[in-house]
Design an enzyme around this catalytic site. Structure first.
Site, PDB file in Angstrom:
ATOM      1  CE1 TYR A 144      -3.743   2.473   0.810  1.00  0.00           C
ATOM      2  CE2 TYR A 144      -2.315   3.263   2.569  1.00  0.00           C
ATOM      3  CZ  TYR A 144      -3.445   3.406   1.781  1.00  0.00           C
ATOM      4  OH  TYR A 144      -4.261   4.496   1.947  1.00  0.00           O
ATOM      5  CG  ASP A 239       6.163   3.557   0.450  1.00  0.00           C
ATOM      6  OD1 ASP A 239       6.557   4.173   1.455  1.00  0.00           O
ATOM      7  OD2 ASP A 239       4.955   3.381   0.186  1.00  0.00           O
ATOM      8  CE  LYS A 267       2.777   5.039   8.019  1.00  0.00           C
ATOM      9  NZ  LYS A 267       1.383   5.229   8.312  1.00  0.00           N
TER      10      LYS A 267
HETATM   11  N1  HOZ Z   1      -0.203   3.252   6.267  1.00  0.00           N
HETATM   12  C1  HOZ Z   1      -1.203   3.357   7.273  1.00  0.00           C
HETATM   13  C2  HOZ Z   1      -1.956   2.079   7.420  1.00  0.00           C
HETATM   14  N2  HOZ Z   1      -1.268   0.955   7.110  1.00  0.00           N
HETATM   15  C3  HOZ Z   1      -2.076   4.500   7.007  1.00  0.00           C
HETATM   16  C4  HOZ Z   1      -3.097   4.707   8.045  1.00  0.00           C
HETATM   17  C5  HOZ Z   1      -4.383   5.066   7.432  1.00  0.00           C
HETATM   18  O1  HOZ Z   1      -4.682   4.620   6.329  1.00  0.00           O
HETATM   19  O2  HOZ Z   1      -5.112   5.786   8.128  1.00  0.00           O
END
Ligand code: HOZ
Length: 427
Positions: A144, A239, A267
Protein backbone atom coordinates in the site's frame (compact mmCIF):
# COMPACT_ATOMS: atom_id res chain seq x y z
CA UNK A 1 -14.16 -2.12 30.07
CA UNK A 2 -16.72 0.69 29.79
CA UNK A 3 -16.69 2.35 26.37
CA UNK A 4 -19.98 4.24 26.58
CA UNK A 5 -18.52 7.65 25.69
CA UNK A 6 -16.71 6.24 22.66
CA UNK A 7 -19.92 4.58 21.55
CA UNK A 8 -21.91 7.81 21.88
CA UNK A 9 -19.24 9.79 20.04
CA UNK A 10 -19.13 7.17 17.27
CA UNK A 11 -22.90 7.50 16.76
CA UNK A 12 -22.52 11.29 16.61
CA UNK A 13 -19.54 11.10 14.25
CA UNK A 14 -21.38 8.85 11.81
CA UNK A 15 -23.93 11.62 11.24
CA UNK A 16 -21.35 13.98 9.82
CA UNK A 17 -18.27 11.94 8.86
CA UNK A 18 -18.41 8.99 6.41
CA UNK A 19 -18.30 5.86 8.55
CA UNK A 20 -17.59 8.09 11.54
CA UNK A 21 -13.86 8.15 10.78
CA UNK A 22 -11.42 10.21 8.75
CA UNK A 23 -9.49 7.16 7.57
CA UNK A 24 -11.12 3.75 7.04
CA UNK A 25 -8.55 1.71 8.98
CA UNK A 26 -9.66 3.44 12.18
CA UNK A 27 -13.20 2.10 12.00
CA UNK A 28 -12.66 -1.31 13.69
CA UNK A 29 -15.11 -2.56 11.06
CA UNK A 30 -13.31 -5.81 10.34
CA UNK A 31 -12.88 -6.75 14.00
CA UNK A 32 -16.53 -6.56 14.98
CA UNK A 33 -16.56 -3.66 17.41
CA UNK A 34 -16.67 0.12 17.54
CA UNK A 35 -13.64 2.42 17.45
CA UNK A 36 -12.26 4.06 20.55
CA UNK A 37 -12.32 7.84 20.64
CA UNK A 38 -8.99 8.98 22.02
CA UNK A 39 -8.65 11.94 24.39
CA UNK A 40 -4.92 11.97 24.96
CA UNK A 41 -1.76 9.92 24.96
CA UNK A 42 1.49 9.83 26.88
CA UNK A 43 4.57 7.61 26.52
CA UNK A 44 3.47 4.07 25.69
CA UNK A 45 -0.19 4.70 26.51
CA UNK A 46 -3.31 6.13 24.97
CA UNK A 47 -6.43 7.15 26.91
CA UNK A 48 -9.96 6.95 25.55
CA UNK A 49 -12.98 9.17 26.12
CA UNK A 50 -14.16 6.86 28.94
CA UNK A 51 -10.86 7.27 30.79
CA UNK A 52 -9.56 3.78 29.94
CA UNK A 53 -5.87 3.45 29.28
CA UNK A 54 -4.22 1.11 26.74
CA UNK A 55 -0.64 0.08 26.03
CA UNK A 56 -0.36 1.27 22.46
CA UNK A 57 1.29 -0.68 19.63
CA UNK A 58 -0.38 1.36 16.86
CA UNK A 59 1.65 4.49 17.55
CA UNK A 60 -0.48 6.54 15.14
CA UNK A 61 0.28 3.85 12.50
CA UNK A 62 4.02 4.26 12.83
CA UNK A 63 5.21 7.80 13.59
CA UNK A 64 5.39 7.60 17.39
CA UNK A 65 8.70 5.77 17.77
CA UNK A 66 9.55 8.02 20.74
CA UNK A 67 6.22 7.26 22.38
CA UNK A 68 3.50 9.84 22.67
CA UNK A 69 4.12 13.42 23.80
CA UNK A 70 7.90 13.30 24.08
CA UNK A 71 8.68 16.54 25.99
CA UNK A 72 11.32 17.67 23.48
CA UNK A 73 8.94 17.21 20.55
CA UNK A 74 6.12 18.97 22.39
CA UNK A 75 8.46 21.86 23.22
CA UNK A 76 9.60 22.14 19.59
CA UNK A 77 6.00 22.27 18.35
CA UNK A 78 5.00 24.83 20.98
CA UNK A 79 7.94 27.09 20.15
CA UNK A 80 7.22 26.87 16.44
CA UNK A 81 3.51 27.59 16.96
CA UNK A 82 4.37 30.72 18.91
CA UNK A 83 6.22 32.01 15.83
CA UNK A 84 3.43 31.37 13.34
CA UNK A 85 1.65 28.23 12.18
CA UNK A 86 2.24 28.59 8.44
CA UNK A 87 3.81 31.09 6.07
CA UNK A 88 3.65 29.48 2.65
CA UNK A 89 7.26 30.65 2.26
CA UNK A 90 10.69 29.06 2.71
CA UNK A 91 12.13 28.71 6.22
CA UNK A 92 15.44 27.66 7.82
CA UNK A 93 13.75 24.63 9.33
CA UNK A 94 12.98 23.12 5.92
CA UNK A 95 16.68 23.26 5.07
CA UNK A 96 17.61 21.66 8.38
CA UNK A 97 15.22 18.72 8.03
CA UNK A 98 16.18 18.26 4.37
CA UNK A 99 19.87 18.18 5.37
CA UNK A 100 19.11 15.60 8.07
CA UNK A 101 17.24 13.40 5.57
CA UNK A 102 20.04 13.70 2.98
CA UNK A 103 22.62 12.79 5.63
CA UNK A 104 20.63 9.70 6.64
CA UNK A 105 20.22 8.30 3.09
CA UNK A 106 23.24 8.18 0.75
CA UNK A 107 20.93 8.04 -2.29
CA UNK A 108 19.00 11.19 -1.33
CA UNK A 109 20.80 14.29 -2.59
CA UNK A 110 17.70 16.46 -2.79
CA UNK A 111 14.37 16.04 -1.05
CA UNK A 112 10.97 17.69 -1.46
CA UNK A 113 8.69 17.93 1.59
CA UNK A 114 4.97 17.21 1.24
CA UNK A 115 2.18 16.70 3.78
CA UNK A 116 1.51 12.95 3.67
CA UNK A 117 2.88 9.62 2.51
CA UNK A 118 0.23 9.52 -0.22
CA UNK A 119 1.55 12.77 -1.67
CA UNK A 120 5.11 11.47 -1.47
CA UNK A 121 4.39 8.32 -3.49
CA UNK A 122 2.12 9.92 -6.06
CA UNK A 123 4.63 12.70 -6.64
CA UNK A 124 7.53 10.25 -6.91
CA UNK A 125 5.58 8.34 -9.54
CA UNK A 126 4.87 11.49 -11.52
CA UNK A 127 8.55 12.31 -11.38
CA UNK A 128 9.49 8.81 -12.54
CA UNK A 129 7.02 9.02 -15.42
CA UNK A 130 8.17 12.50 -16.35
CA UNK A 131 11.86 11.57 -16.26
CA UNK A 132 11.50 8.30 -18.16
CA UNK A 133 8.81 9.31 -20.64
CA UNK A 134 7.07 6.00 -19.84
CA UNK A 135 3.55 5.54 -18.45
CA UNK A 136 3.43 2.10 -16.86
CA UNK A 137 4.32 1.41 -13.25
CA UNK A 138 4.78 -1.85 -11.40
CA UNK A 139 3.68 -2.40 -7.80
CA UNK A 140 3.21 -5.46 -5.61
CA UNK A 141 0.00 -7.14 -4.45
CA UNK A 142 -0.63 -6.23 -0.80
CA UNK A 143 1.74 -3.25 -0.81
CA UNK A 144 0.00 0.00 0.00
CA UNK A 145 1.43 3.34 -1.03
CA UNK A 146 -1.45 5.65 -0.09
CA UNK A 147 -4.63 6.25 -2.00
CA UNK A 148 -3.61 7.88 -5.29
CA UNK A 149 -5.42 6.47 -8.34
CA UNK A 150 -2.53 4.60 -9.89
CA UNK A 151 -1.57 2.98 -6.59
CA UNK A 152 -4.96 1.77 -5.44
CA UNK A 153 -4.66 -1.43 -7.41
CA UNK A 154 -4.39 -4.72 -5.46
CA UNK A 155 -3.47 -2.57 -2.48
CA UNK A 156 -2.86 -3.56 1.15
CA UNK A 157 -3.83 -1.84 4.41
CA UNK A 158 -7.50 -0.80 4.65
CA UNK A 159 -8.06 -1.68 0.99
CA UNK A 160 -7.16 -5.31 1.77
CA UNK A 161 -8.90 -5.26 5.15
CA UNK A 162 -12.21 -4.22 3.64
CA UNK A 163 -11.89 -6.38 0.53
CA UNK A 164 -11.73 -3.52 -1.99
CA UNK A 165 -8.06 -3.76 -3.04
CA UNK A 166 -8.86 -1.97 -6.31
CA UNK A 167 -11.20 0.89 -5.50
CA UNK A 168 -14.30 1.96 -7.41
CA UNK A 169 -13.66 5.49 -8.65
CA UNK A 170 -10.28 4.67 -10.16
CA UNK A 171 -10.86 4.91 -13.93
CA UNK A 172 -9.92 1.72 -15.79
CA UNK A 173 -7.93 3.96 -18.13
CA UNK A 174 -5.68 4.90 -15.20
CA UNK A 175 -5.51 1.45 -13.59
CA UNK A 176 -4.43 -0.15 -16.86
CA UNK A 177 -1.05 1.53 -16.48
CA UNK A 178 -0.45 -0.23 -13.15
CA UNK A 179 1.02 -3.72 -13.33
CA UNK A 180 1.00 -5.83 -10.19
CA UNK A 181 3.42 -8.58 -9.20
CA UNK A 182 3.76 -11.01 -6.32
CA UNK A 183 5.94 -9.72 -3.48
CA UNK A 184 9.18 -11.66 -3.06
CA UNK A 185 8.76 -13.28 -6.50
CA UNK A 186 11.55 -11.94 -8.70
CA UNK A 187 10.72 -14.27 -11.59
CA UNK A 188 7.19 -12.86 -11.70
CA UNK A 189 8.62 -9.33 -11.92
CA UNK A 190 11.02 -10.36 -14.68
CA UNK A 191 8.15 -11.85 -16.70
CA UNK A 192 6.12 -8.64 -16.40
CA UNK A 193 9.10 -6.49 -17.31
CA UNK A 194 9.83 -8.66 -20.35
CA UNK A 195 6.20 -8.49 -21.45
CA UNK A 196 6.23 -4.70 -21.15
CA UNK A 197 9.76 -3.99 -22.35
CA UNK A 198 10.67 -0.32 -22.53
CA UNK A 199 7.28 0.75 -21.17
CA UNK A 200 7.71 0.64 -17.38
CA UNK A 201 8.65 3.94 -15.75
CA UNK A 202 9.17 2.63 -12.24
CA UNK A 203 8.89 -0.23 -9.82
CA UNK A 204 7.60 0.88 -6.43
CA UNK A 205 7.69 -1.24 -3.31
CA UNK A 206 7.78 -1.22 0.45
CA UNK A 207 11.22 -2.66 1.20
CA UNK A 208 9.56 -4.38 4.16
CA UNK A 209 5.85 -4.74 3.44
CA UNK A 210 4.00 -3.31 6.43
CA UNK A 211 0.55 -3.00 4.92
CA UNK A 212 -0.12 -6.73 4.74
CA UNK A 213 1.19 -7.33 8.26
CA UNK A 214 4.97 -7.51 8.30
CA UNK A 215 6.62 -9.20 5.33
CA UNK A 216 10.40 -8.91 5.05
CA UNK A 217 12.09 -9.14 1.65
CA UNK A 218 13.57 -12.58 1.00
CA UNK A 219 17.35 -12.72 0.45
CA UNK A 220 18.18 -11.53 -3.04
CA UNK A 221 14.76 -9.99 -3.78
CA UNK A 222 15.74 -6.34 -3.35
CA UNK A 223 19.15 -6.81 -4.98
CA UNK A 224 17.45 -8.60 -7.89
CA UNK A 225 15.02 -5.71 -8.37
CA UNK A 226 17.90 -3.23 -8.25
CA UNK A 227 19.78 -5.14 -10.94
CA UNK A 228 16.70 -5.53 -13.12
CA UNK A 229 15.90 -1.81 -12.89
CA UNK A 230 19.48 -0.92 -13.82
CA UNK A 231 19.42 -3.23 -16.84
CA UNK A 232 16.01 -2.10 -18.06
CA UNK A 233 16.29 1.65 -17.36
CA UNK A 234 13.47 1.45 -14.80
CA UNK A 235 13.42 3.83 -11.82
CA UNK A 236 13.31 1.96 -8.50
CA UNK A 237 11.15 3.74 -5.92
CA UNK A 238 11.56 2.50 -2.37
CA UNK A 239 8.63 3.45 -0.19
CA UNK A 240 10.03 3.94 3.30
CA UNK A 241 7.05 5.86 4.65
CA UNK A 242 6.68 3.20 7.33
CA UNK A 243 10.22 1.81 7.57
CA UNK A 244 12.25 5.03 7.23
CA UNK A 245 13.91 5.91 10.56
CA UNK A 246 11.99 2.93 11.98
CA UNK A 247 13.94 -0.28 11.26
CA UNK A 248 17.23 1.68 11.29
CA UNK A 249 18.04 5.39 11.11
CA UNK A 250 18.64 4.86 7.38
CA UNK A 251 15.56 2.65 7.09
CA UNK A 252 15.21 -0.65 5.28
CA UNK A 253 17.75 0.49 2.68
CA UNK A 254 20.45 0.77 5.35
CA UNK A 255 19.38 -2.60 6.79
CA UNK A 256 19.50 -4.48 3.49
CA UNK A 257 22.14 -2.43 1.68
CA UNK A 258 20.01 -1.95 -1.45
CA UNK A 259 19.16 1.59 -2.52
CA UNK A 260 16.37 3.04 -4.66
CA UNK A 261 16.61 5.81 -7.24
CA UNK A 262 13.81 7.60 -5.43
CA UNK A 263 12.76 7.21 -1.80
CA UNK A 264 9.43 8.07 -0.17
CA UNK A 265 9.30 9.03 3.48
CA UNK A 266 6.62 10.07 5.98
CA UNK A 267 5.36 9.15 9.44
CA UNK A 268 8.47 9.40 11.72
CA UNK A 269 9.97 12.38 9.86
CA UNK A 270 6.94 14.40 10.97
CA UNK A 271 7.19 13.39 14.64
CA UNK A 272 3.40 12.88 14.63
CA UNK A 273 2.55 15.91 12.49
CA UNK A 274 1.44 15.59 8.85
CA UNK A 275 4.61 15.20 6.77
CA UNK A 276 5.77 13.22 3.78
CA UNK A 277 8.85 13.58 1.60
CA UNK A 278 10.38 12.15 -1.53
CA UNK A 279 13.97 12.41 -2.56
CA UNK A 280 16.74 10.94 -4.66
CA UNK A 281 19.68 11.74 -6.87
CA UNK A 282 20.05 15.29 -8.20
CA UNK A 283 19.59 14.20 -11.83
CA UNK A 284 16.05 13.07 -11.03
CA UNK A 285 15.03 15.56 -8.35
CA UNK A 286 16.22 18.55 -10.39
CA UNK A 287 13.59 17.77 -12.99
CA UNK A 288 10.94 18.91 -10.50
CA UNK A 289 9.41 22.34 -10.86
CA UNK A 290 10.70 25.07 -10.54
CA UNK A 291 14.14 23.64 -11.48
CA UNK A 292 12.57 21.42 -14.13
CA UNK A 293 9.18 21.03 -15.72
CA UNK A 294 7.54 18.27 -13.67
CA UNK A 295 4.97 19.96 -11.48
CA UNK A 296 4.35 19.27 -7.81
CA UNK A 297 3.26 21.70 -5.10
CA UNK A 298 1.58 22.16 -1.69
CA UNK A 299 0.33 25.05 0.46
CA UNK A 300 1.39 23.38 3.71
CA UNK A 301 4.49 21.60 2.38
CA UNK A 302 7.43 22.19 4.73
CA UNK A 303 5.07 23.53 7.38
CA UNK A 304 7.13 25.00 10.26
CA UNK A 305 5.36 23.06 13.02
CA UNK A 306 5.81 19.79 11.16
CA UNK A 307 9.47 20.55 10.34
CA UNK A 308 10.13 21.38 14.00
CA UNK A 309 8.55 18.14 15.22
CA UNK A 310 10.53 16.18 12.62
CA UNK A 311 13.85 17.80 13.51
CA UNK A 312 13.33 17.23 17.24
CA UNK A 313 12.39 13.61 16.57
CA UNK A 314 15.37 12.83 14.34
CA UNK A 315 17.74 14.46 16.84
CA UNK A 316 16.50 12.10 19.53
CA UNK A 317 16.81 9.09 17.23
CA UNK A 318 20.50 9.88 16.78
CA UNK A 319 21.20 9.16 20.45
CA UNK A 320 23.69 6.34 20.97
CA UNK A 321 21.99 2.97 21.31
CA UNK A 322 18.49 4.10 20.35
CA UNK A 323 17.88 1.39 17.73
CA UNK A 324 19.58 -1.27 19.90
CA UNK A 325 17.01 -0.50 22.60
CA UNK A 326 14.11 -0.72 20.15
CA UNK A 327 15.50 -4.06 18.95
CA UNK A 328 15.89 -5.37 22.50
CA UNK A 329 12.34 -4.44 23.49
CA UNK A 330 10.91 -5.87 20.27
CA UNK A 331 12.88 -9.13 20.57
CA UNK A 332 11.71 -9.51 24.17
CA UNK A 333 8.08 -9.05 23.12
CA UNK A 334 8.53 -11.42 20.18
CA UNK A 335 9.94 -14.14 22.41
CA UNK A 336 7.12 -13.71 24.93
CA UNK A 337 4.47 -13.87 22.19
CA UNK A 338 6.02 -17.00 20.70
CA UNK A 339 6.03 -18.71 24.10
CA UNK A 340 2.44 -17.64 24.74
CA UNK A 341 1.30 -19.06 21.38
CA UNK A 342 3.09 -22.32 21.92
CA UNK A 343 1.70 -22.68 25.48
CA UNK A 344 -1.83 -22.02 24.18
CA UNK A 345 -1.36 -24.47 21.30
CA UNK A 346 -2.50 -21.83 18.78
CA UNK A 347 -0.94 -21.82 15.30
CA UNK A 348 0.56 -18.38 14.75
CA UNK A 349 3.31 -16.96 12.61
CA UNK A 350 5.16 -14.05 14.16
CA UNK A 351 7.17 -11.91 11.74
CA UNK A 352 9.28 -8.98 12.87
CA UNK A 353 11.94 -6.60 11.61
CA UNK A 354 13.29 -4.27 14.30
CA UNK A 355 10.42 -2.35 15.86
CA UNK A 356 7.70 -3.52 13.46
CA UNK A 357 5.95 -6.87 13.70
CA UNK A 358 2.82 -8.88 12.97
CA UNK A 359 1.23 -11.97 14.48
CA UNK A 360 -0.58 -13.96 11.76
CA UNK A 361 -3.00 -16.76 12.54
CA UNK A 362 -1.56 -19.25 10.07
CA UNK A 363 1.46 -21.52 9.94
CA UNK A 364 3.46 -19.23 7.66
CA UNK A 365 5.94 -18.17 6.58
CA UNK A 366 4.15 -15.19 5.04
CA UNK A 367 6.11 -14.03 2.00
CA UNK A 368 3.39 -12.32 -0.02
CA UNK A 369 -0.24 -11.23 0.07
CA UNK A 370 -1.63 -14.65 -0.89
CA UNK A 371 0.18 -16.10 2.15
CA UNK A 372 -1.12 -13.30 4.41
CA UNK A 373 -4.65 -13.95 3.16
CA UNK A 374 -4.49 -17.51 4.55
CA UNK A 375 -4.45 -16.06 8.08
CA UNK A 376 -7.57 -16.84 10.13
CA UNK A 377 -9.00 -13.32 10.35
CA UNK A 378 -11.90 -14.47 12.55
CA UNK A 379 -9.36 -15.71 15.12
CA UNK A 380 -7.50 -12.40 14.74
CA UNK A 381 -10.73 -10.49 15.50
CA UNK A 382 -11.32 -12.47 18.70
CA UNK A 383 -7.68 -11.94 19.68
CA UNK A 384 -7.95 -8.22 18.96
CA UNK A 385 -11.09 -7.81 21.10
CA UNK A 386 -9.60 -9.78 24.00
CA UNK A 387 -6.46 -7.64 23.94
CA UNK A 388 -8.46 -4.42 23.80
CA UNK A 389 -10.57 -5.54 26.78
CA UNK A 390 -7.32 -6.20 28.65
CA UNK A 391 -5.99 -2.70 27.83
CA UNK A 392 -3.67 -3.48 24.92
CA UNK A 393 -4.17 -1.59 21.65
CA UNK A 394 -3.01 -3.28 18.44
CA UNK A 395 -4.03 -2.34 14.89
CA UNK A 396 -7.63 -3.40 14.18
CA UNK A 397 -6.70 -5.52 11.15
CA UNK A 398 -4.65 -8.60 10.40
CA UNK A 399 -3.09 -6.72 7.49
CA UNK A 400 -1.28 -4.06 9.51
CA UNK A 401 2.01 -3.94 11.39
CA UNK A 402 2.50 -3.34 15.11
CA UNK A 403 4.99 -0.73 16.26
CA UNK A 404 7.31 -0.59 19.27
CA UNK A 405 8.32 2.70 20.85
CA UNK A 406 11.23 3.60 23.08
CA UNK A 407 8.69 4.49 25.79
CA UNK A 408 7.44 0.90 26.20
CA UNK A 409 8.71 -0.33 29.57
CA UNK A 410 9.52 -3.89 30.61
CA UNK A 411 6.34 -3.78 32.71
CA UNK A 412 4.36 -2.83 29.58
CA UNK A 413 5.89 -5.71 27.66
CA UNK A 414 5.33 -8.25 30.45
CA UNK A 415 1.74 -7.09 30.83
CA UNK A 416 1.26 -7.43 27.07
CA UNK A 417 2.72 -10.93 27.00
CA UNK A 418 0.36 -12.02 29.81
CA UNK A 419 -2.60 -10.41 28.01
CA UNK A 420 -1.67 -12.18 24.77
CA UNK A 421 -1.31 -15.51 26.60
CA UNK A 422 -4.80 -15.08 28.10
CA UNK A 423 -6.28 -13.94 24.76
CA UNK A 424 -4.83 -16.93 22.91
CA UNK A 425 -6.13 -19.35 25.53
CA UNK A 426 -9.66 -17.95 25.04
CA UNK A 427 -9.58 -18.42 21.27
N1 HOZ B 1 -0.20 3.25 6.27
C1 HOZ B 1 -1.20 3.36 7.27
C2 HOZ B 1 -1.96 2.08 7.42
N2 HOZ B 1 -1.27 0.95 7.11
C3 HOZ B 1 -2.08 4.50 7.01
C4 HOZ B 1 -3.10 4.71 8.04
C5 HOZ B 1 -4.38 5.07 7.43
O1 HOZ B 1 -4.68 4.62 6.33
O2 HOZ B 1 -5.11 5.79 8.13
Amino acid sequence: MKQQQSSTLFAQAQQVIPGGVNSPVRAFKSVGCEPLFIERASGSRIYDADGNSYIDYVGSWGPMILGHCHPKVVEAIQQAAANGASFGAPTRKEIKLAEMVCAAYPNIEKVRMVSSGTEATMSAIRLARGCSGRDKILKFDGCYHGHADSLLVNAGSGAATFGVPSSPGVPADFAKHTLTATYNDLDNVKELVAANKGEIACIILEAIAGNMGCVPPQPGFLAGLRQLCDTEGIILIIDEVMTGFRVAYGGAQERYGVYGDLVCLGKIIGGGLPVGAFGGKKELMSQLSPEGGIYQAGTLSGNPLAMSAGIATLELLQQEGFYAQIEEKSAYLEQGLRQAASAAGVTTCLQRVGGMFCCYFCAGPVNNFADAATSDTAAFSRYFRALLAAGVNVAPSQFEAGFMSIAHSKEDLDYTIDAVAAALKQL
